[in-house]
Design an enzyme around this catalytic site. Structure first.
Site, PDB file in Angstrom:
ATOM      1  N   PHE A 199      -9.440  12.884  14.073  1.00 60.57           N
ATOM      2  CA  PHE A 199     -10.023  11.568  13.807  1.00 60.57           C
ATOM      3  C   PHE A 199     -11.266  11.636  12.934  1.00 60.57           C
ATOM      4  O   PHE A 199     -11.639  10.648  12.310  1.00 60.57           O
ATOM      5  CB  PHE A 199     -10.342  10.846  15.133  1.00 60.57           C
ATOM      6  CG  PHE A 199     -11.648  11.205  15.777  1.00 60.57           C
ATOM      7  CD1 PHE A 199     -12.773  10.399  15.603  1.00 60.57           C
ATOM      8  CD2 PHE A 199     -11.768  12.329  16.578  1.00 60.57           C
ATOM      9  CE1 PHE A 199     -13.985  10.711  16.205  1.00 60.57           C
ATOM     10  CE2 PHE A 199     -12.968  12.642  17.186  1.00 60.57           C
ATOM     11  CZ  PHE A 199     -14.081  11.836  16.998  1.00 60.57           C
ATOM     12  N   LYS A 200     -11.881  12.815  12.845  1.00 55.93           N
ATOM     13  CA  LYS A 200     -13.092  12.930  12.020  1.00 55.93           C
ATOM     14  C   LYS A 200     -12.788  12.600  10.551  1.00 55.93           C
ATOM     15  O   LYS A 200     -13.664  12.178   9.806  1.00 55.93           O
ATOM     16  CB  LYS A 200     -13.685  14.336  12.129  1.00 55.93           C
ATOM     17  CG  LYS A 200     -13.922  14.825  13.566  1.00 55.93           C
ATOM     18  CD  LYS A 200     -15.001  14.052  14.282  1.00 55.93           C
ATOM     19  CE  LYS A 200     -15.093  14.394  15.754  1.00 55.93           C
ATOM     20  NZ  LYS A 200     -15.668  15.665  16.090  1.00 55.93           N
TER      21      LYS A 200
END
Length: 496
Positions: free
Chosen positions: A111-112
């Protein structure tokens, strides 16, 4: 409406969004927060017709008010493009009656990527806006995912260098291989012999070291951060909660204005704070469900009102959450104090000096938006197994912590509000833990053989990010002790 930014520990001085992004951390050690949370004044029915990129503009333009429309749309277009393996960018997958928000379709399958794909563009735009002539040195500590996503985002971006520190024995083999094979003339990856908190503490100290800043400035450099303490990381994360809600309205799961629950696996508190900000903007969120692993410092905080980092650090199968100092919680604490920067600074000082702080009963009332719980390692494994068995859907250990905690929430509350679970990493990033839970006789297989097997049983194509590192050479092999990190930075930058 212009939105400015102030420090959680400051005297009320304000800076523009672009300057807050450039600085990363305030000089007083505080985190930048908006002077007010803007309202999301676009009808949900209209948002439901928008692409991810169009939604990103509507949300981010409300926060980053000193960026022109062209500047911001250019940043968004450069970020959310073919680097993602789906046009939707963040699709929703229904499984077992829950909606998994897949945030792992970017270049590094975690998700980064959602924020770190755009941060380099925001930062270089911000540098031009503020006539910055120094090279920007991105200094980052990672518990596994931020590092690779930041490296991928900043690799070969002119006018920048990026130095990532990670706990040498505290990340998964795939996570480590992703980082140490990173190409780019401006990228540096350094393992440390301590844990993530040691790395993060040392990075914060370097940001606040005025002597070091002066040395850097003389050599033509200045620090900035790609960690979730940077407001330029946090604002893009708000987008995907708005997008998820608009998809649920668009597909008829909820009517506009009806509430949803959001479950987020979290260690540093940034991802769930973004959901909290979305709620403050007006997104109809009922409960923010904070899911912890066995490093359950946040669960204990929600239960008792005391944040206590004085405990054993546990290495788990969800390493990105192996954190005892949740930096972004400071932004929530600041709001709970009624934006009393002095009180916030005192609490953070107590954490630094004595390892704990306790909030007041009045402040505790502000936690009503949240529910906290945690999953043991066995419960995490069981959640992976149960989801696969019931829905033929494979989730990674971090997402499994969230799924497991959600089951506990249901048992505690019987609240069946439609629920979005933030799915924060691809199962391919944690093949050993996943395959232990869903298949037999995998003990003697290496991580890439496990990835091949996972592809067979899941029917999901192996991501390019894993295929690429299978035979990639190691380009970064430096390992240092945490106290030696400042000297390592100076050596990398050629400062004597």
């Amino acid at each position: 409406m212009q939105v400015l930014y102030k420090s959680t520990r400051g005297k009320g001085e304000t800076v523009t969004a672009s300057m807050a992004i450039l600085k990363g951390l305030s000089e007083d050690g505080g985190l930048f927060v908006p002077t007010e949370i803007p309202k999301l004044d676009v009808p949900v029915e209209k948002l439901a017709q928008m692409t991810y990129q169009e939604t990103a503009y509507e949300v981010m333009s409300r926060f980053l008010t000193d960026f022109t429309e062209d500047e911001l749309k250019n940043c968004i277009a450069n970020a959310y493009d073919e680097k993602f393996d789906t046009k939707e960018i963040a699709p929703l997958h229904e499984a077992d009656g829950e909606y998994f928000l897949e945030l792992f379709h970017g270049a590094t399958i975690a998700f980064k990527d959602m924020a770190l794909s755009i941060l380099p563009h925001l930062m270089t735009t911000a540098a031009r806006k503020n006539q910055v002539s120094n090279d920007i040195v991105i200094l980052t500590a990672t518990s596994g995912d931020t590092g690779k996503a930041a490296l991928a985002g900043f690799a070969d971006v002119p006018g920048t260098k990026i130095i990532v520190f990670y706990p040498k024995h505290g990340v998964s083999p795939i996570q480590e291989k992703q980082m140490v094979t990173q190409k780019g003339d401006n990228t540096y990856v350094v393992g440390i012999t301590g844990n993530f908190d040691d790395a993060q503490t040392a990075v914060k100290k370097m940001f606040n070291d005025r002597e070091l800043s002066a040395e850097l400035n003389e050599a033509g450099f200045q620090f900035s951060s790609a960690n979730s303490i940077n407001i330029g990381r946090l604002v893009p994360q708000i987008v995907y909660y708005v997008y998820a809600y608009s998809r649920l309205v668009g597909n008829g799961t909820v009517k506009a204005g009806e509430k949803i629950n959001v479950v987020v696996p979290t260690g540093n508190f940034g991802n769930i704070l973004a959901a909290y900000y979305a709620k403050q903007m007006g997104l109809p969120i009922n409960k923010l469900i904070c899911a912890s692993n066995e490093n359950k410092v946040l669960f204990d905080f929600f239960r008792t009102g005391t944040y206590d980092r004085k405990r054993d650090f546990i290495l788990t199968t969800s390493p990105s959450m192996d954190i005892l100092i949740s930096s972004n919680l400071e932004r929530l604490i600041y709001r709970l104090t009624g934006e009393d920067a002095q009180k916030c600074a005192e609490l953070m000082q107590a954490l630094s000096d004595g390892g704990e702080y306790t909030i007041t009963e009045d402040m505790k009332k502000g936690l009503a938006d949240f529910y906290g719980n945690y999953c043991s390692e066995e419960e995490t494994k069981e959640a992976i197994h149960a989801t696969y068995k019931s829905s033929d859907y494979v989730i990674d250990p971090h997402t499994a912590v969230a799924a497991g905690v959600y089951k506990k929430y249901l048992a505690d509350t019987d609240d069946h509000t439609p629920t979005v679970i933030a799915s924060t990493a691809s199962p391919y990033k944690f093949t050993r833990s996943v395959m232990d839970a869903v298949a037999e006789n995998t003990e003697d297989m290496d991580d890439f053989a496990l990835a091949d097997r996972l592809s067979e049983i899941s029917g999901v194509k192996m991501p390019k990010a894993v295929e690429e590192i299978r035979t990639a050479p190691v380009l970064h092999d430096t390992v240092v002790d945490a106290p030696d990190m400042p000297d390592t930075v100076k050596k990398i930058l050629g400062i004597k």
